[in-house]
Design a protein around this motif. Structure first.
Motif, short mmCIF file in Angstrom:
data_model
loop_
_atom_site.label_atom_id
_atom_site.label_comp_id
_atom_site.label_asym_id
_atom_site.label_seq_id
_atom_site.Cartn_x
_atom_site.Cartn_y
_atom_site.Cartn_z
N GLY A 133 52.27 -7.72 30.39
CA GLY A 133 51.42 -7.50 31.54
C GLY A 133 51.69 -6.19 32.26
O GLY A 133 51.31 -6.04 33.43
N ARG A 134 52.32 -5.26 31.61
CA ARG A 134 52.62 -3.97 32.20
C ARG A 134 51.70 -2.91 31.61
O ARG A 134 51.05 -3.15 30.59
N ALA A 143 48.79 -6.79 10.23
CA ALA A 143 47.56 -6.17 10.75
C ALA A 143 47.88 -5.06 11.74
O ALA A 143 47.15 -4.07 11.84
N VAL A 144 48.98 -5.19 12.47
CA VAL A 144 49.40 -4.14 13.40
C VAL A 144 50.02 -2.96 12.65
O VAL A 144 49.75 -1.80 12.96
N ALA A 184 56.37 6.33 14.73
CA ALA A 184 55.02 5.87 15.06
C ALA A 184 54.98 4.34 15.18
O ALA A 184 54.33 3.80 16.08
N ILE A 185 55.69 3.66 14.29
CA ILE A 185 55.74 2.20 14.34
C ILE A 185 56.42 1.73 15.62
O ILE A 185 55.91 0.86 16.34
N LEU A 211 54.73 -0.47 18.65
CA LEU A 211 55.29 -1.76 19.04
C LEU A 211 55.73 -1.76 20.50
O LEU A 211 55.58 -2.78 21.20
N TYR A 212 56.23 -0.64 20.99
CA TYR A 212 56.63 -0.53 22.39
C TYR A 212 55.43 -0.71 23.31
O TYR A 212 55.48 -1.45 24.29
N VAL A 213 54.31 -0.06 22.96
CA VAL A 213 53.09 -0.18 23.76
C VAL A 213 52.59 -1.62 23.74
O VAL A 213 52.24 -2.18 24.79
#
Length: 151
Positions: A108-109, A28-29, A94-95, A99-101
């Motif tokens: 929690g950042r 889904a991501v 882009a992937i 994923l990093y975000v």
């Protein structure tokens, strides 16, 4: 964090075929980041989820492309072409950015870093040899240091 049966099932990745296969939540991501069809082109016959599963299988196991199992995966040439196309058109970047975000938010950042530390150090590079002189042998790049022996 205490481990529950749900955590264990998630990390055990049961019922997915191969452990590297994408779960529904992971797909889904990723699905919105992958173009399903080329605008103006033929409709895509390849199941992109299975192609991504094949790519992740190869990345996880480190096996050669020709050893890609045939059960449940598209042909290896199709998977390879998709992998290379994603490299060329920036899909992988882009992937990884998405994923990093998501990882930062899960920890929690803030989604993007607000500060950075830049540290630079300037070093003089080692010079090889010396200046070239006419009719003389080149100087040696290393010189041995000799110290007198103690008596």
């Amino acid at each position: 964090m205490t481990w529950t049966a749900e955590h264990r099932a998630t990390y055990r990745r049961e019922g997915l075929g191969f452990p590297s296969n994408l779960t529904d939540a992971e797909w889904a991501v990723l699905a919105p980041l992958i173009l399903q069809e080329v605008p103006g082109g033929r409709p895509r016959k390849t199941d992109m989820r299975q192609a991504m599963n094949a790519i992740f299988y190869l990345l996880r196991t480190g096996s050669p492309w020709r050893y890609l199992p045939r059960d449940g995966f598209p042909p290896r040439s199709t998977v390879y072409n998709i992998f290379r196309k994603f490299q060329a058109d920036g899909t992988w970047e882009a992937i990884w950015a998405e994923l990093y975000v998501l990882l930062r938010e899960r920890e929690g950042r803030e989604a993007s870093p607000t500060a950075a530390v830049i540290d630079s150090q300037t070093l003089k590079s080692a010079e090889k040899g010396g200046a070239k002189r006419k009719n003389q042998p080149p100087t040696k790049p290393t010189q041995w240091v000799m110290t007198p022996a103690r008596r």
